[in-house]
Design a protein around this motif. Structure first.
Motif, PDB file in Angstrom:
ATOM      1  N   VAL A   8       0.729  -1.280   0.148  1.00 29.69           N
ATOM      2  CA  VAL A   8       0.054   0.103   0.059  1.00 29.69           C
ATOM      3  C   VAL A   8       0.957   1.180   0.065  1.00 29.69           C
ATOM      4  O   VAL A   8       1.593   1.419   1.076  1.00 29.69           O
ATOM      5  CB  VAL A   8      -0.960   0.075   1.137  1.00 29.69           C
ATOM      6  N   ASN A   9       0.946   1.918  -1.008  1.00 30.27           N
ATOM      7  CA  ASN A   9       1.733   2.847  -1.248  1.00 30.27           C
ATOM      8  C   ASN A   9       1.237   4.312  -1.119  1.00 30.27           C
ATOM      9  O   ASN A   9       0.224   4.615  -1.771  1.00 30.27           O
ATOM     10  CB  ASN A   9       2.702   2.985  -2.663  1.00 30.27           C
ATOM     11  N   ILE A  10       1.908   5.008  -0.407  1.00 30.06           N
ATOM     12  CA  ILE A  10       1.238   6.758  -0.077  1.00 30.06           C
ATOM     13  C   ILE A  10       1.883   7.747  -0.864  1.00 30.06           C
ATOM     14  O   ILE A  10       3.411   7.753  -0.561  1.00 30.06           O
ATOM     15  CB  ILE A  10       1.286   6.906   1.490  1.00 30.06           C
ATOM     16  N   MET A  22       1.471   6.955   8.062  1.00 24.64           N
ATOM     17  CA  MET A  22       2.315   5.511   8.106  1.00 24.64           C
ATOM     18  C   MET A  22       2.408   5.353   9.518  1.00 24.64           C
ATOM     19  O   MET A  22       2.256   4.410   9.927  1.00 24.64           O
ATOM     20  CB  MET A  22       3.481   5.629   7.060  1.00 24.64           C
ATOM     21  N   PHE A  25      -0.534   4.161  11.530  1.00 25.72           N
ATOM     22  CA  PHE A  25      -0.730   2.533  11.031  1.00 25.72           C
ATOM     23  C   PHE A  25       0.196   1.698  11.764  1.00 25.72           C
ATOM     24  O   PHE A  25      -0.076   0.536  12.389  1.00 25.72           O
ATOM     25  CB  PHE A  25      -0.825   2.385   9.588  1.00 25.72           C
ATOM     26  N   LEU A  57       3.225  -0.998   4.121  1.00 25.62           N
ATOM     27  CA  LEU A  57       2.983   0.444   3.695  1.00 25.62           C
ATOM     28  C   LEU A  57       4.263   1.175   3.174  1.00 25.62           C
ATOM     29  O   LEU A  57       5.540   0.949   3.772  1.00 25.62           O
ATOM     30  CB  LEU A  57       2.735   1.442   4.857  1.00 25.62           C
ATOM     31  N   SER A  58       4.318   1.933   2.322  1.00 25.66           N
ATOM     32  CA  SER A  58       5.444   2.801   1.603  1.00 25.66           C
ATOM     33  C   SER A  58       4.913   4.125   1.856  1.00 25.66           C
ATOM     34  O   SER A  58       4.297   4.863   1.129  1.00 25.66           O
ATOM     35  CB  SER A  58       5.529   2.184   0.197  1.00 25.66           C
ATOM     36  N   ASP A  59       5.919   4.782   2.421  1.00 28.35           N
ATOM     37  CA  ASP A  59       6.330   6.414   2.718  1.00 28.35           C
ATOM     38  C   ASP A  59       6.876   6.915   1.728  1.00 28.35           C
ATOM     39  O   ASP A  59       8.069   6.313   1.549  1.00 28.35           O
ATOM     40  CB  ASP A  59       6.325   6.755   4.087  1.00 28.35           C
ATOM     41  N   ILE A 164      -8.398  -0.828   3.910  1.00 29.08           N
ATOM     42  CA  ILE A 164      -7.341  -1.408   3.111  1.00 29.08           C
ATOM     43  C   ILE A 164      -7.150  -2.793   3.380  1.00 29.08           C
ATOM     44  O   ILE A 164      -6.810  -3.556   2.366  1.00 29.08           O
ATOM     45  CB  ILE A 164      -6.045  -0.798   3.730  1.00 29.08           C
TER      46      ILE A 164
END
Length: 293
Positions: A8-10, A22, A25, A57-59, A164
């Motif tokens: 899940v990329n932000i 992020m 989460f 997750l990707s910030d 999500i």
């Protein structure tokens, strides 16, 4: 029981609250958060594990028009976030109208994966403004599900998290279930020191700085750290050190306090400053610092 896992990329403009989300989460401060733009320079993975799911997750750095080589490399991290995403989070804040790069925006509205548009910082708005913004973004990004949130106040964040999980594809875990991130300990030392420089210095100084942790020795009760603060000019070195070393000492004291919380151990940290002219435009230096992969 089936297991879900996915990336899940932000993405979004600088300073819209991507790192705050992020960290909310994940439950750990993996990404540094300050009021200054371009705080995040790398793509940072935060891993959230449940019995039947793994959420990766990707910030990413805030989207900008690159002015020099380091910023161009930062935008490559954003491009890569489109390539492996199972779900895309596009984060905007109240009052925002456009993404700073039209090519990225076109990718969002033509995405074939689920897109969640998070309208952040709604605690700074009223009901009328919120309704106007929801209508604006519904028309602008018709393929997105829109969630008004406050990442800082945790408003609607659990609801987004639940959605999500619903959208994650069925898959085995990509990482060991006890892993929190893809980054090594030294990365978080570097980021913590850089955060204190962002908070304690103004103008160009924070953006001309890179941190290299040269020593990281961990014993049972203490971690001994030696880190280099790299700047581009002699004048910047003098400002970082300060009168009789007071400014540098303050950075070290504040970084040590945060790192002791992060690692749960006593920290001994030694900082020194070195000039490396124009490192932000030097391809070899950028590769050493992990920008040009």
């Amino acid at each position: 029981m089936s297991h879900k896992a996915g990336f899940v990329n932000i993405i979004g403009n600088p300073n819209v609250g991507k790192s705050t989300l992020m960290n909310a989460f994940v439950g750990e401060r993996l990404s540094i958060i300050t009021s200054k733009a371009q705080t995040t320079r790398h793509r940072i993975l935060g891993i959230v594990n449940g019995e039947d799911f793994q959420l990766i997750l990707s910030d990413t750095p805030g989207i900008i028009k690159p002015a020099y080589e380091m910023q161009a490399s930062m935008m490559n991290f954003v491009k890569s976030a489109f390539e492996d995403a199972d779900i895309l989070i596009y984060m905007v804040e109240i009052g925002e109208q456009d993404l700073k790069d039209e090519a990225f925006f076109n990718k969002i509205i033509h995405a074939t994966i689920p897109v969640l548009l998070l309208l952040n910082k709604i605690d700074n708005s009223n009901q009328e403004q919120l309704e106007e913004q929801v209508a604006f973004w519904t028309a602008k990004v018709p393929n997105a599900e829109i969630f008004p949130i406050s990442a800082l106040q945790n408003f609607n964040v659990p609801e987004v998290f639940g959605r999500i999980i619903e959208l994650l594809p069925e898959s085995p875990a990509y990482y060991p279930k006890d892993q929190l991130t893809d980054k090594p300990e030294r990365f978080f030392v570097n980021e913590t020191i850089r955060e204190k420089i962002l908070l304690n210095y103004s103008k160009e100084i924070p953006y001309a700085v890179e941190i290299v942790t040269e020593e990281f020795f961990e014993d049972e009760n203490i971690i001994r750290i030696r880190s280099l603060i790299m700047v581009e000019r002699d004048t910047q070195k003098g400002i970082i050190i300060g009168h009789k070393g007071a400014a540098l000492k303050k950075v070290g004291t504040e970084a040590r306090a945060d790192l002791e919380k992060f690692f749960g151990k006593q920290i001994h940290i030694e900082l020194y400053v070195k000039v490396n002219k124009n490192w932000r435009s030097n391809a070899n230096m950028l590769k050493r610092f992990g920008y040009n992969q």
